[in-house]
Design an enzyme around this catalytic site. Structure first.
Site, PDB file in Angstrom:
ATOM      1  N   SER B  11       0.948  -1.289  -0.003  1.00 37.07           N
ATOM      2  CA  SER B  11       0.004   0.129   0.086  1.00 37.07           C
ATOM      3  C   SER B  11       0.968   1.232   0.074  1.00 37.07           C
ATOM      4  O   SER B  11       0.545   2.224  -0.541  1.00 37.07           O
ATOM      5  CB  SER B  11      -0.907  -0.112   1.364  1.00 37.07           C
ATOM      6  OG  SER B  11      -0.183  -0.234   2.509  1.00 37.07           O
ATOM      7  N   ASP B 186      -0.524   7.268  10.073  1.00 29.32           N
ATOM      8  CA  ASP B 186      -0.968   6.334  11.037  1.00 29.32           C
ATOM      9  C   ASP B 186      -0.191   5.346  11.786  1.00 29.32           C
ATOM     10  O   ASP B 186      -0.731   4.330  11.819  1.00 29.32           O
ATOM     11  CB  ASP B 186      -2.107   5.682  10.119  1.00 29.32           C
ATOM     12  CG  ASP B 186      -1.614   4.824   9.032  1.00 29.32           C
ATOM     13  OD1 ASP B 186      -0.446   4.805   8.784  1.00 29.32           O
ATOM     14  OD2 ASP B 186      -2.262   4.340   8.240  1.00 29.32           O
ATOM     15  N   HIS B 189       1.653   4.085   7.136  1.00 27.55           N
ATOM     16  CA  HIS B 189       1.802   4.862   6.004  1.00 27.55           C
ATOM     17  C   HIS B 189       2.517   6.355   6.302  1.00 27.55           C
ATOM     18  O   HIS B 189       2.465   6.762   7.460  1.00 27.55           O
ATOM     19  CB  HIS B 189       0.258   4.979   5.527  1.00 27.55           C
ATOM     20  CG  HIS B 189      -0.352   3.609   5.280  1.00 27.55           C
ATOM     21  ND1 HIS B 189      -1.218   3.069   6.027  1.00 27.55           N
ATOM     22  CD2 HIS B 189      -0.200   2.723   4.212  1.00 27.55           C
ATOM     23  CE1 HIS B 189      -1.255   2.003   5.541  1.00 27.55           C
ATOM     24  NE2 HIS B 189      -0.682   1.551   4.408  1.00 27.55           N
TER      25      HIS B 189
END
Lengths: 237, 237
Positions: B11, B186, B189
């Protein structure tokens, strides 16, 4: 392999992957579905674009027909001929013929590819005087909004004549009070908010052409589709 | 045609074209010289990456050897096995073997392609508890910085063993006071500033591999090279 969306244009395209840029936003939007291919050439007009088109796009034998091509020229063509960016000027009638030729080239190479023309943005003449590209003591901007509007109109005429889609960015941006400084950083190039307008218009037009996150398959299983109790099952094929 | 730089990861790669993202910054940096190809797959670990590698990259017969491939996995492998992201966990020794296999695959397919491994970033456990991915009443983070560090160390060992380049992002980020909230949105990320670190590290490592704006030819004449008195001369060949 993933399908491709080409962005073919001038500096407004070349800069479209800078912070807040419309090209990066498109690439992010289609991050699992399509490759957004940057083919922006600062300073180019349609006359030069026509000369280089065979080098910009892959050869027909590659069999790699793009999903869509954005064609975003006109801001340089519309430079006034007698002012400091005059070497980029292309007469209005030639601009129209050049755009027709670019569309014909793309249609012949890839009949199924969706072509979307984008008009030049409006010009904030005050912004151009505040941020000149060249030393110029004339006190006159090298581009005017009226000229940009004439080229935008011809761009739309080409789209209608050729049966392809178009985005009237010139008109669209001017619907918003304060567009001059809100959407343009130097009277010509886009602010982050100006980039958002282009992104939204492009996404909307692509959707009308059946190109959207709903119609495009995701490349490889999405994490939400992977069974936590048996993840490898998703990768069996 | 332009050479390509692939970004293969999870991600942190898939999101790298969002505002301020390191992938978009790379594409902007190489806007006239190389295509930056996004191959980020949220949630993926090296076990899954290994399963899909043949679908991620073009077949050998395309003859389209990339300039470089970034391989950026480990953040999911390092999820703790007994906690809520346990289905993404890959044991440390298998992570190492998987990375070796991915490097071997790329080297075999394209011997001249530069491969750059990127370690997982550090983990801010407080950030993970504040921004959980799943409903979880355990009060324990699903990732720890210590575990991420072990995977980072193995990533560097693989790079050394295979003779490829590596970026020790885990260590690099922790050199800056306040990295926990300054670089991580977070706990896992990247913030815009965290993305800048990755961008700068990648640019630097590519430069060491002789891949830079100085070594790559520009695609088509730059506006600064075009003679205003005879622009078409630049397009004669």
């Amino acid at each position: 392999m993933r399908p491709k969306i080409y962005l073919f244009g001038d500096s407004i395209t070349e800069e479209s992957f800078s912070d807040g840029g419309w090209g990066a936003a498109l690439a992010n939007h289609f991050s699992r579905t399509a490759d957004v291919v940057l083919r922006g050439y600062s300073g180019y007009n349609t006359r030069w674009a026509l000369k280089v088109k065979e080098k910009v796009f892959p050869p027909p034998e590659s069999g790699d027909a793009p999903l869509a091509v954005m064609v975003f020229f006109g801001a340089n063509d519309a430079s006034l001929p007698e002012r400091c960016s005059g070497f980029q000027h292309v007469p209005l009638e030639e601009y129209k013929q050049n755009l027709v030729a670019i569309v014909a080239f793309l249609k012949k190479r890839w009949p199924s590819t969706r072509i979307i023309l984008i008009t030049p943005p409006p010009i904030d003449e005050d912004g151009r005087l505040l941020h000149p590209f060249f030393d110029d003591s004339s006190g006159l901007p090298e581009r005017t909004n009226e000229a940009a509007g004439s080229y935008a109109k011809q761009c739309l005429a080409v789209a209608a004549e050729c049966g392809v889609s178009a985005i009237d960015l010139w008109r669209k941006m001017q619907q918003f009070p304060g567009w001059q400084k809100g959407y343009l950083s130097d009277g010509l190039h886009l602010t982050a908010n100006g980039n958002k307008v282009v992104f939204e218009e492009v996404i909307g037009r692509l959707r009308e052409e059946q190109i959207s996150l709903e119609t495009l398959p995701a490349d490889l299983p999405l994490i939400a589709e992977i069974n936590p109790n048996d993840p490898l099952k998703s990768f069996e094929n």
